[in-house]
Design a protein around this motif. Structure first.
Motif, short mmCIF file in Angstrom:
data_model
loop_
_atom_site.label_atom_id
_atom_site.label_comp_id
_atom_site.label_asym_id
_atom_site.label_seq_id
_atom_site.Cartn_x
_atom_site.Cartn_y
_atom_site.Cartn_z
N GLY A 94 4.19 -15.07 0.60
CA GLY A 94 4.81 -14.43 -0.55
C GLY A 94 6.13 -13.79 -0.12
O GLY A 94 6.17 -13.04 0.85
N VAL A 95 7.20 -14.10 -0.84
CA VAL A 95 8.53 -13.62 -0.45
C VAL A 95 9.24 -13.11 -1.70
O VAL A 95 9.20 -13.73 -2.76
CB VAL A 95 9.36 -14.75 0.19
N LEU A 96 9.90 -11.97 -1.58
CA LEU A 96 10.63 -11.39 -2.69
C LEU A 96 11.98 -12.08 -2.85
O LEU A 96 12.81 -12.08 -1.93
CB LEU A 96 10.86 -9.89 -2.47
N LEU A 142 5.81 -10.82 2.60
CA LEU A 142 6.97 -10.15 3.19
C LEU A 142 7.33 -8.94 2.34
O LEU A 142 7.62 -9.07 1.16
CB LEU A 142 8.16 -11.12 3.26
N VAL A 143 7.30 -7.76 2.95
CA VAL A 143 7.59 -6.51 2.24
C VAL A 143 8.41 -5.59 3.13
O VAL A 143 8.47 -5.76 4.34
CB VAL A 143 6.29 -5.77 1.82
N TRP A 144 9.04 -4.59 2.49
CA TRP A 144 9.74 -3.59 3.30
C TRP A 144 8.73 -2.58 3.84
O TRP A 144 7.65 -2.38 3.29
CB TRP A 144 10.86 -2.92 2.50
N TYR A 199 4.26 5.90 -1.95
CA TYR A 199 5.01 6.08 -0.69
C TYR A 199 5.89 4.89 -0.41
O TYR A 199 6.99 5.03 0.17
CB TYR A 199 4.04 6.31 0.48
N TRP A 200 5.44 3.68 -0.80
CA TRP A 200 6.20 2.45 -0.56
C TRP A 200 7.42 2.40 -1.46
O TRP A 200 8.52 2.07 -1.02
CB TRP A 200 5.28 1.26 -0.79
N ARG A 263 18.20 2.11 6.40
CA ARG A 263 18.16 0.70 6.76
C ARG A 263 16.78 0.17 6.38
O ARG A 263 15.76 0.82 6.64
CB ARG A 263 18.44 0.49 8.25
N CYS A 264 16.75 -0.99 5.75
CA CYS A 264 15.51 -1.56 5.25
C CYS A 264 14.92 -2.50 6.29
O CYS A 264 15.59 -3.44 6.74
CB CYS A 264 15.77 -2.31 3.95
N HIS A 265 13.67 -2.25 6.69
CA HIS A 265 12.97 -3.08 7.66
C HIS A 265 11.94 -3.94 6.93
O HIS A 265 11.11 -3.43 6.18
CB HIS A 265 12.27 -2.20 8.71
#
Length: 283
Positions: A94-96, A142-144, A199-200, A263-265
């Motif tokens: 799964g990908v955004l 895939l998530v931040w 929190y996310w 910065r987004c990980h």
């Protein structure tokens, strides 16, 4: 199935022309399919005007239910094809949005290392980041980061990006070379609803500026395309990642650097109970 695909794509794009281009069909074919579905159901699924296309409440309900069923059917067919080919295994990811393009080097490297594995990429949405994963429609999502879910395992970071501010071109911020996080205290930020853990969501939709001023959250966006359409209309602003500058250029939208932005990980996560050697190798 084709009409369902047309409906779901238009529900994401909210633009007849982009939907036709994405599906490689004519715009009249899109319009005909939607009208046919609305006649069959007996109610409007979209509100159309000369400037914007939006989902009706019924359309939003149908989108949610059809997306779940469509993903299940497509995943089942892909797995059947992989089995028929005698593949060594299948991983459904799964990908955004456009991140599938951004992390293509990672996917290519894995495919070379494991040529017998069939990688299937499914589009996901930030409004419900873990739902398809927990339902088994995808094997990894895939998530931040951060992700603090007790039932999910977190893989290695595959991408780190600066944060940008997406604003309407009519906004005073669009004429600035950069902004600061403190500027968000004077803006209205998008919300992504209540399905995603608080929190996310707070990681990229902060509730306070660095000095402690509250940041107001406004309209809810369930998909990235919904958010972009509303930004262009000047309804709110949004924190986005750098890849959006390349993949989501739209009329009436500007991307402004944030000098002190986070910065987004990004990392893949999967269900701990469903972990396999293949998932461990991928993550």
């Amino acid at each position: 199935m084709r009409d369902i695909e047309i409906f779901l794509t238009l529900a994401d794009e909210l633009h007849f022309g982009r939907t036709a281009q994405r599906l490689h069909i004519s715009q009249s074919r899109v319009s005909h399919a939607i009208k046919k579905q609305e006649r069959r159901i007996g109610a409007a699924l979209f509100v159309r005007s000369s400037r914007v296309v939006t989902l009706t409440p019924l359309g939003q309900q149908l989108r949610t239910e059809l997306r779940t069923g469509s993903a299940m059917i497509e995943s089942a067919l892909e797995r059947a094809k992989a089995t028929a080919r005698g593949a060594g295994g299948t991983l459904t990811l799964g990908v955004l949005g456009a991140l599938g393009h951004v992390i293509e080097p990672t996917l290519t490297a894995f495919a070379r290392a494991y040529p017998g594995v069939d990688l299937i990429v499914r589009e996901a949405h930030f409004a419900d980041p873990f739902g398809p994963l927990r339902a088994g429609y995808v094997d990894a999502q895939l998530v931040w980061l951060p992700v603090r879910e007790p039932d999910l395992a977190v893989g290695a970071t595959v991408l780190v990006e600066p944060t940008m501010l997406a604003v309407s071109s009519t906004s005073a911020l669009a004429r600035r070379e950069s902004v600061e996080m403190e500027d968000l205290g004077d803006q209205l930020l998008f919300d992504i609803g209540t399905t995603a853990p608080a929190y996310w969501a707070d990681e990229l939709i902060p509730r306070h500026t660095p000095s402690g001023r509250p940041i107001t959250r406004g309209p809810v966006a369930h998909t990235f395309q919904e958010m972009l359409a509303a930004i262009a209309a000047g309804r709110a602003v949004a924190l986005v990642q750098q890849h959006c500058v390349q993949y989501y250029q739209r009329p009436r939208i500007e991307y402004v650097p944030i000098t002190d932005g986070p910065r987004c990980h990004w990392a893949f996560v999967w269900r701990t109970a469903a972990e396999t050697a293949l998932l461990r190798a991928f993550g």
